[in-house]
Design an enzyme around this catalytic site. Structure first.
Site, short mmCIF file in Angstrom:
data_model
loop_
_atom_site.label_atom_id
_atom_site.label_comp_id
_atom_site.label_asym_id
_atom_site.label_seq_id
_atom_site.Cartn_x
_atom_site.Cartn_y
_atom_site.Cartn_z
N LYS A 1 0.81 -1.24 0.00
CA LYS A 1 0.00 0.00 0.00
C LYS A 1 0.83 1.27 0.00
O LYS A 1 0.37 2.30 -0.49
CB LYS A 1 -0.94 0.00 1.21
CG LYS A 1 -0.20 0.14 2.54
CD LYS A 1 -1.12 0.04 3.74
CE LYS A 1 -0.30 0.23 5.00
NZ LYS A 1 -1.01 -0.12 6.22
N ARG B 1 -6.51 1.13 17.32
CA ARG B 1 -7.08 1.30 15.99
C ARG B 1 -8.07 0.14 15.86
O ARG B 1 -8.93 0.00 16.72
CB ARG B 1 -5.98 1.30 14.90
CG ARG B 1 -6.47 1.96 13.61
CD ARG B 1 -5.39 2.04 12.53
NE ARG B 1 -5.07 0.73 11.97
CZ ARG B 1 -4.18 0.53 11.00
NH1 ARG B 1 -3.52 1.54 10.49
NH2 ARG B 1 -3.95 -0.69 10.54
C1 LIG Z 1 0.02 -0.77 6.84
C2 LIG Z 1 -0.17 -2.02 7.55
C3 LIG Z 1 0.89 -2.92 7.66
C4 LIG Z 1 2.29 -2.62 7.15
O1 LIG Z 1 2.85 -1.63 7.96
P1 LIG Z 1 4.36 -1.11 7.77
O2 LIG Z 1 4.57 -0.22 8.94
O3 LIG Z 1 4.37 -0.35 6.47
O4 LIG Z 1 5.27 -2.25 7.74
C5 LIG Z 1 0.64 -4.13 8.29
N1 LIG Z 1 -0.58 -4.43 8.79
C6 LIG Z 1 -1.62 -3.58 8.70
C7 LIG Z 1 -2.93 -3.98 9.27
C8 LIG Z 1 -1.45 -2.34 8.09
O5 LIG Z 1 -2.48 -1.50 8.02
#
Ligand SMILES: *Cc1c(COP(=O)(O)O)cnc(C)c1O
Length: 359
Positions: A37, A132
């Site tokens: 993402k 969250r």
């Molecule tokens: C964005 C996200 C990740 C990845 O996070 P990073 O800090 O970019 O490694 C993993 N799990 C969830 C649920 C996320 O929203």
């Protein structure tokens, strides 16, 4: 159109980071899911992750998953934002798995699976304090009970997120709790779940200092691959490259001007009343990018003596009075970016994302 503004991504450095992370995790029997993402599901990033040995990709947006699934039909895809009711048909169609925190969603996924003669895997998302998404300990029982009535929905694991909202650090005690909750989930389901997904980039520190509880066997990593940083831990990750990408923008005006606006002052384009420091007449440059494309707080000019003054929607204004190299119209100015800025840049259709090979 022009090639600029350009987010220039160094493929070799991403490959380096991907190999290091996957190797470190593999040594400890941790499976890594590559999270795409941060670059809006860019296929080239996905390809690098797959070549480095990620068996599995994840994204927060169904749009990105849809496009990646078309390109890599054999690769399992996970939706890591808990699903909207309204996207469940596409979830079941294009994603293989998802993170779920609301038990009410389970029968809806079940129905969509039956209609499409498919199955879907989920991990139960829990909240260990970051506040969250995620369910609390008292909710596990009902979640498991609902799951047992959904034969097409396989619960393969338990997952937690840290650092994203509350800034909570994945300390070993929190991860022990994940294991305990997962054990309870398994016993309520009557079968063993496979995955204990202990978080994202911010959990890598537990591997480095050897305090990752045994049992955590899965991570979902994005930031560390892309930037070599750990935003929650406020650190550069020592065994990774931070020289992975540069934002390049083109100078469209260069001129010496007063440092304080003159005339009657109202609000700026975003409704803020600006304030300025009196520094006399200074040379400034405007580069062609703005707040529509970029979270400007997260960039840092690479050349010494350049300072970001601010931006409107389409103009980024720089103080270049002390720039070491003289600048002229048409020059490209380079910036380092943080996660938030990278995210906004990759989302803007006005920014050209290019992968280049240069070590
Ligand atoms: C964005 C996200 C990740 C990845 O996070 P990073 O800090 O970019 O490694 C993993 N799990 C969830 C649920 C996320 O929203």
């Amino acid at each position: 159109m022009s090639r600029w503004p350009m987010l220039s991504i160094n493929s070799d450095q991403l490959v380096f980071n991907a190999n290091r992370i996957i190797q470190k995790c593999r040594e400890r029997n941790i499976t890594v899911t590559g999270v795409t993402k941060g670059l809006s599901g860019h296929p080239e990033f996905a390809r690098i992750l797959l070549n480095a040995g990620c068996e599995w990709l994840a994204d927060s947006r169904m749009d990105n998953i849809y496009h990646l699934k078309k390109l890599f039909p054999g690769i399992p895809m996970m939706l890591i934002r808990i699903p909207m009711k309204s996207e469940i048909p596409s979830l079941v169609e294009y994603a293989d798995s998802s993170l779920v925190s609301m038990k009410e969603i389970l029968p809806m996924i079940e129905r969509a699976c039956v209609e499409r003669k498919k199955t879907h895997e989920i991990m139960m998302m829990v909240d260990l304090g970051d506040l969250r998404e995620g369910l609390m300990e008292k909710d596990i029982h009902d979640f498991a009970r609902t799951l047992r009535k959904c034969p097409h929905v396989m619960c393969t694991g338990i997952a937690v997120n840290f650092g994203c909202f509350g800034g909570v650090i994945p300390t070993p005690d929190k991860l022990e709790e994940l294991i305990r909750w997962g054990t309870q989930l398994s016993s309520e389901l009557g079968y063993e779940i496979s995955w204990y997904s202990g978080g994202a980039t911010s959990t890598l520190i537990r591997i480095e200092d050897g305090s990752l509880p045994a049992g955590v066997n899965h991570l979902r990593i994005g930031e560390a691959f892309l930037l070599g940083t750990d935003c929650t831990g406020q650190r550069d990750i020592p065994y990774l490259s931070q020289e992975t990408m540069i934002l390049e923008c083109e100078v469209v005006e260069i001129r010496t001007k007063p440092s304080v606006p003159f005339g009657t002052i109202g609000a700026d384009a975003f409704g803020n009343i600006p304030s300025f420091e009196q520094r006399g007449r200074r040379k400034r440059a405007i580069v062609a990018i703005g707040k529509q494309d970029l979270r400007i707080e997260g960039i840092e000019p690479i050349a010494k003596g350049i300072e970001v003054l601010g931006a409107s929607s389409d103009h980024l204004i720089l103080d270049v009075e002390s720039a070491e190299e003289p600048l002229i119209l048409g020059d490209k100015i380079g910036f380092r970016v943080n996660y938030g800025s990278m995210l906004s840049l990759s989302t803007s259709s006005y920014v050209n994302v290019e992968f280049v090979q240069k070590t």
